[in-house]
Design an enzyme around this catalytic site. Structure first.
Site, short mmCIF file in Angstrom:
data_model
loop_
_atom_site.label_atom_id
_atom_site.label_comp_id
_atom_site.label_asym_id
_atom_site.label_seq_id
_atom_site.Cartn_x
_atom_site.Cartn_y
_atom_site.Cartn_z
N HIS A 272 50.80 28.75 54.75
CA HIS A 272 50.84 30.19 54.47
C HIS A 272 51.52 30.43 53.14
CE1 HIS A 272 51.44 34.46 54.80
NE2 HIS A 272 52.74 34.31 54.69
N HIS B 136 55.13 44.55 55.49
CA HIS B 136 56.41 45.05 54.98
C HIS B 136 56.49 46.56 54.98
CE1 HIS B 136 56.75 40.89 53.59
NE2 HIS B 136 58.04 41.11 53.64
N CYS C 123 51.86 38.47 56.55
CA CYS C 123 53.06 37.64 56.63
C CYS C 123 53.61 37.73 58.05
CB CYS C 123 54.08 38.12 55.59
SG CYS C 123 55.38 36.92 55.22
#
Length: 762
Positions: free
Chosen positions: A645, A698, A730
Site C-alpha cells: 500500500h 482523512h 488508506c
C-alpha cells in the site's frame, strides 16, 4: 560578530498543547476566543524560549494553525471554488474546511513536503483571484515585538516555491501566475519595511531541486522586482534539504543574504562556495545544525566546517543556523527519563539544537576555549554511542551481507502466481478490502493505556484485543467485504509497533513531531543494528483468520517506510539500514505464511518521500528501495498473495519502480488527490493487481455511492478489470465507527454496480 538563528520552531508544544487545542476546537469544546488565546500562549512561549537561549534572529510567522502552505494560500485568498469563498480574511471554519473537508465539499489534496514526512495542503489555483486578505507575517512580527520586545525575522514561502507546490494551472501559465502574485508579495514586504522590519526570511526550497534555467530567470525577475520595490528590506533567500542548483546565479541575486544547507546539501554547497566564493556584499545563512535529524552534533567537527566558511565569508556576514525548520524534530530531550544513557546523551531535539547553535556562535566570536567544555562533551557523547554493543552486532551484519548479495526474486512470475492465487481464493471480480486499520476508539486507547501502565495484565489486554477483532470480523462480513483484516487494535502506530519488537530500536516518551494537521507521530529511533527476535503479528492475524472463512490479510509495515518514518542512525548508509530491516521482516513474512496466512500486506507508503531531490540520485535510491521490498517478500510460495500500500505522495514518476516491487496487489491513494494518479496509467501500463483508493479517509464526511462509482469508472478506463481491486485510500484508524461502516457499505454498493457493468466478458 557572527549571529545565530533557526529557520522555524516546532509548533506542537512539548506536551502537544497545539494538537489538543485544535482538536478541542474542532470538537466544539473550545470557543474561538479561548482557542485563539491558547494558541497565542503557545506561540509566545516558543519565542520566549528562543530568546532566553540567546538566539539572535528569531523567526516569526513560522507558527501555523494547520499548515504553512495553507496559510500562504489563505493570505492571498486562494480558496478552491467549491467552498464558495466570497472574499476577505479566511475564517477558521473555511480554513479548516479546506484542510479537512466539509459535508458539502471535499478537502484539498494533501501531499509530502519535499522528501520529509510532513504533509502540506496543496493550493488550488483554478478560478482563484488572488488578493492580500491579511498580512500574516506583519501580524506575527507585531505580536512578538509587543509581547517580548523581539525584533523577529518574518518568514514566508517564496513565490516560486508556492507556485511549484500548487496545482490547477498549465505549465505555460506559470509566468502569468508570477505576475499575479508578485505584486501581493511586494505589498506584504512593503508593509513589513514600513513597520521597521530589518530582515525577512523568504523560503525557496524548490531551488534545491532540479530547477530549470527558465526557473532561474524567473527567480531573477521575482527578486529583481522585489529589490526595486522594497530596497530598504534585507531579504534572506533561504534554501534547504539539498544543495542549490545554479549557485553562481543565485548568489548574484539582488538580496541581502543567501541561506544554504550545509548538512543535507553539504557536498554540493561546499563545493560551490569553494569554487565560486561568496559575494562580499551578502550575508551567508549557514545551515550547520541538522534541522531534520535528532543526533547531537560533534561540535568540534562542525566548528571546522564553520572555520572554513569563515575563510570565505567574514564572521560579521555569517549567520549560524539550522539546516531547515526545526518543525521536523521533537521539542526537547529534557523529559526523556527511560532512554539508555549512552543514547540520550547522543540526542539533540529542538531545544538542544538551539544550544548547539549558540555554542558554535560563541566559539566563532569568543574562541574555542570559551566553549571547550561543550565541545568536549559533544565529542565524547558521539563517540560513546559509536562504540556501543547495539551498533556492532556482527551476526546481523554477516547475515545481511549474505542475502543482500543475492537477487531477490519470487519463484514464479506474476502471471503464474495470479492464476494460482485465483484458483486458491476464488475471489469475485473487483475484490473489496480495506487497508488494514479500523477505528482506534477512546475505549481502545484507554485499554492500551491501562495495559502499558501495568493496571491490566497481558491476559486482560489480549482478551480485549480479541473482543475487538471479533466485532470487526463480524462487521466486515456483514458489510460484504471480500478480503478482511484483523483491525490492528493492538498497534499505536504502524512503525512504532514493529520497532518495539525488533532489536536496534529505542522509543521516546515525548518525542512527538507533526505529520499533518493535528496528527502527531512519535518516530522510533533506529540507533543500533536491527534484528528479528520473535514473531510480531502472527497471534492476532491467526486468531482473526480462525473466526472467518474469508481470507484475512497479515499486516506488516515495509522496510523503507519503517526507515523513512524513523529517526535513523548516521554512521552507516540508509541502504544498509533498509537491508537490515528487510532481513528482519522477511522472517516475519515467513512466520505468517507458516501459520497459514495466505495474504500478506507489506505497506510502503513512504517509498516516495525518501526519493532524493536530485534526479541524478533517484535511480540508485529506487533500485535499493525496490530491492529491500523484494528481499522482504521473495521467499513466499507462489499462491501466497503479497499486497502493498502507498499513499499521500505523487507516484506518477515512479510507476515503473512500483511495478518492479513485484507485489501481487498494490492499493494506492487516488481519491484525496481527486483521481489525478489515474492519468499516469493512461501513459504507463501496469500489469499487476491494483486498487486505486475510491474515497478519502482523512475527511470525516461519508462519500456517496455515486462519488465512488465515478472514481471506479475513471480507473477502469485505463486499468484491467481482471486485476482491479476496490478499497479506501488508506487505513481507517482515525475515523469513527459509524462513518467507517457507512462509508464501507457505500463502497460495497458501488462495487456491486461496477460488477453489474463489467462482469460480462470478464
Amino acid at each position: 560578530m557572527a549571529k545565530s538563528s533557526v529557520l522555524g520552531y516546532p509548533r506542537i508544544g512539548g506536551n502537544r498543547e497545539w494538537k489538543k487545542a485544535l482538536e478541542a476546537f474542532w470538537a466544539g469544546k473550545l470557543e474561538q476566543d479561548e482557542f485563539e488565546s491558547q494558541l497565542r500562549d503557545i506561540r509566545v512561549n516558543h519565542w520566549r524560549k528562543q530568546q532566553e537561549q540567546g538566539i539572535d534572529y528569531i523567526p516569526v510567522g513560522d507558527f501555523s494553525y494547520y499548515d504553512q502552505v495553507l496559510d500562504t494560500a489563505a493570505m492571498f485568498g486562494i480558496v478552491p471554488v467549491r467552498f464558495g469563498y466570497k472574499g476577505g480574511p479566511v475564517q477558521p471554519s473555511l480554513y479548516y474546511g479546506i484542510a479537512r473537508g466539509t459535508k458539502e465539499a471535499t478537502a484539498s489534496e494533501m501531499t509530502k513536503w519535499f522528501n520529509t514526512n510532513y504533509h502540506y495542503i496543496v493550493p488550488e489555483l483554478d478560478g482563484a483571484q488572488p488578493v492580500l486578505t491579511e498580512n500574516k507575517p506583519l501580524i506575527a512580527y507585531r505580536e512578538a515585538k509587543e509581547t517580548l520586545g523581539i525584533e523577529g525575522r518574518p518568514v514566508l514561502i517564496g513565490p516560486l516555491t508556492f507556485l511549484k507546490l500548487s496545482k490547477g494551472y498549465k505549465p505555460s501559465e506559470l509566468d502569468g501566475w508570477i505576475d499575479r502574485l508578485l505584486p501581493l508579495y511586494i505589498q506584504v514586504l512593503n508593509e513589513l519595511a514600513q513597520e521597521g522590519v530589518e530582515w525577512v526570511q523568504v523560503d525557496e526550497p524548490v531551488l534545491a531541486t532540479n530547477v530549470s534555467a527558465e526557473d532561474i530567470e524567473r527567480v531573477k525577475r521575482i527578486y529583481g522586482a522585489i529589490a526595486s520595490a522594497v530596497p530598504s528590506l534585507k531579504i534572506l533567500l533561504q534554501t534547504y534539504f539539498e544543495s542549490v542548483e545554479f549557485y553562481p546565479d543565485l548568489v548574484a541575486l539582488p538580496v541581502a543574504g543567501i541561506g544554504l544547507d550545509f548538512v543535507h546539501g553539504l557536498q554540493g554547497n561546499l563545493a560551490a562556495i569553494r569554487e565560486f566564493g561568496f559575494p562580499q556584499d551578502k550575508t551567508l545563512g549557514a545551515g550547520i545544525i541538522d534541522g531534520r535529524g535528532i543526533w547531537r552534533a560533534d561540535l568540534r567537527e562542525k566548528l571546522k566546517l564553520v572555520r572554513e566558511l569563515e575563510g570565505i565569508v567574514t564572521s560579521d556576514r555569517l549567520i549560524i543556523q539550522s539546516s531547515c525548520s526545526l518543525l521536523h524534530v521533537p521539542v526537547t530531550t529534557a523529559a526523556e527519563s527511560k532512554l539508555p544513557e549512552e543514547l540520550k546523551n547522543a540526542l539533540a531535539f529542538a531545544d538542544e539544537k538551539l544550544s548547539e547553535l549558540v555554542v558554535l556562535t560563541k566559539a566563532i566570536n569568543g574562541g574555542e576555549l570559551s566553549v571547550e567544555q561543550e565541545l568536549s562533551s559533544s565529542e565524547a557523547a558521539v563517540g560513546a554511542l559509536g562504540r556501543s554493543a547495539a551498533r556492532n552486532r556482527t551476526e546481523v551484519r554477516t547475515a545481511v551481507a549474505a542475502i543482500s548479495g543475492q537477487e531477490p526474486v519470487r519463484s514464479k512470475p506474476f502471471g503464474d502466481r495470479h492464476a494460482a492465487q485465483q484458483s486458491k481464493w476464488q475471489l469475485p471480480i473487483f475484490p473489496t478490502t480495506t487497508i488494514g486499520s479500523f477505528p482506534q476508539t477512546a475505549e481502545v486507547r484507554k485499554a492500551r493505556q491501562l495495559w502499558r501502565k501495568g493496571e491490566w495484565s497481558n491476559e486482560q489486554y489480549n482478551a480485549f484485543i480479541r473482543e475487538q477483532i471479533d466485532v470487526w470480523i463480524g462487521l466486515q462480513e456483514d458489510i460484504g467485504l471480500d478480503v478482511l483484516v484483523h483491525g490492528e487494535f493492538e498497534r499505536t502506530d504502524m512503525v512504532e509497533f514493529f520497532g518495539e519488537k525488533l532489536a536496534g530500536f529505542a522509543f521516546t516518551q515525548f518525542g512527538w513531531v507533526q505529520s499533518y494537521g493535528s496528527r502527531c507521530v512519535k518516530p522510533p529511533i533506529i540507533y543500533g543494528d536491527v534484528a528479528f527476535e520473535e514473531a510480531m503479528t502472527v497471534e492476532e492475524t491467526q486468531y482473526a483468520q480462525s473466526k472467518t472463512k474469508q481470507p484475512v490479510k497479515g499486516m506488516l509495515t515495509g522496510p523503507i517506510t519503517i526507515m523513512n518514518w524513523s529517526f535513523v542512525r548516521e554512521d552507516i548508509t540508509r541502504e544498509q539500514i533498509a537491508y537490515q530491516l528487510a532481513y528482519a521482516l522477511r522472517q516475519e513474512v515467513e512466520a505468517l505464511e507458516k501459520a497459514g496466512i495466505g495474504m500478506i500486506q507489506v505497506d510502503e507508503p513512504a517509498v516516495r518521500e525518501g526519493l532524493p531531490l536530485k534526479a541524478k540520485d533517484q535511480a540508485n535510491y529506487l533500485d535499493w528501495a525496490v530491492k529491500a521490498f523484494r528481499m522482504t517478500t521473495c521467499t513466499v510460495q507462489p499462491e501466497t498473495q503479497i499486497h502493498t500500500h502507498m499513499c499521500y505522495c505523487e507516484f506518477h514518476d515512479m510507476i515503473d519502480s512500483i511495478e518492479a516491487m513485484d507485489a501481487d496487489v498494490i492499493s494506492i491513494e487516488t481519491s484525496r488527490s481527486h483521481g489525478e494518479l489515474i492519468h499516469s496509467f493512461e501513459e504507463n501500463t501496469y500489469g499487476l493487481g491494483i486498487g486505486l483508493g475510491v474515497y478519502d479517509i482523512h475527511s470525516p464526511r461519508v462519500p456517496s455511492v455515486d462519488e465512488m462509482t465515478n472514481m471506479i469508472d475513471r480507473a477502469l478506463r485505463v486499468l484491467d478489470p481482471k486485476l482491479f481491486w476496490i478499497n479506501p485510500d488508506c487505513g481507517l484508524k482515525t475515523r469513527g465507527l459509524e462513518e467507517t461502516v457507512a462509508s464501507l457499505r457505500n463502497m460495497v454498493d458501488a462495487t456491486k454496480l461496477a460488477r453489474e457493468k463489467h462482469s460480462v466478458g470478464v
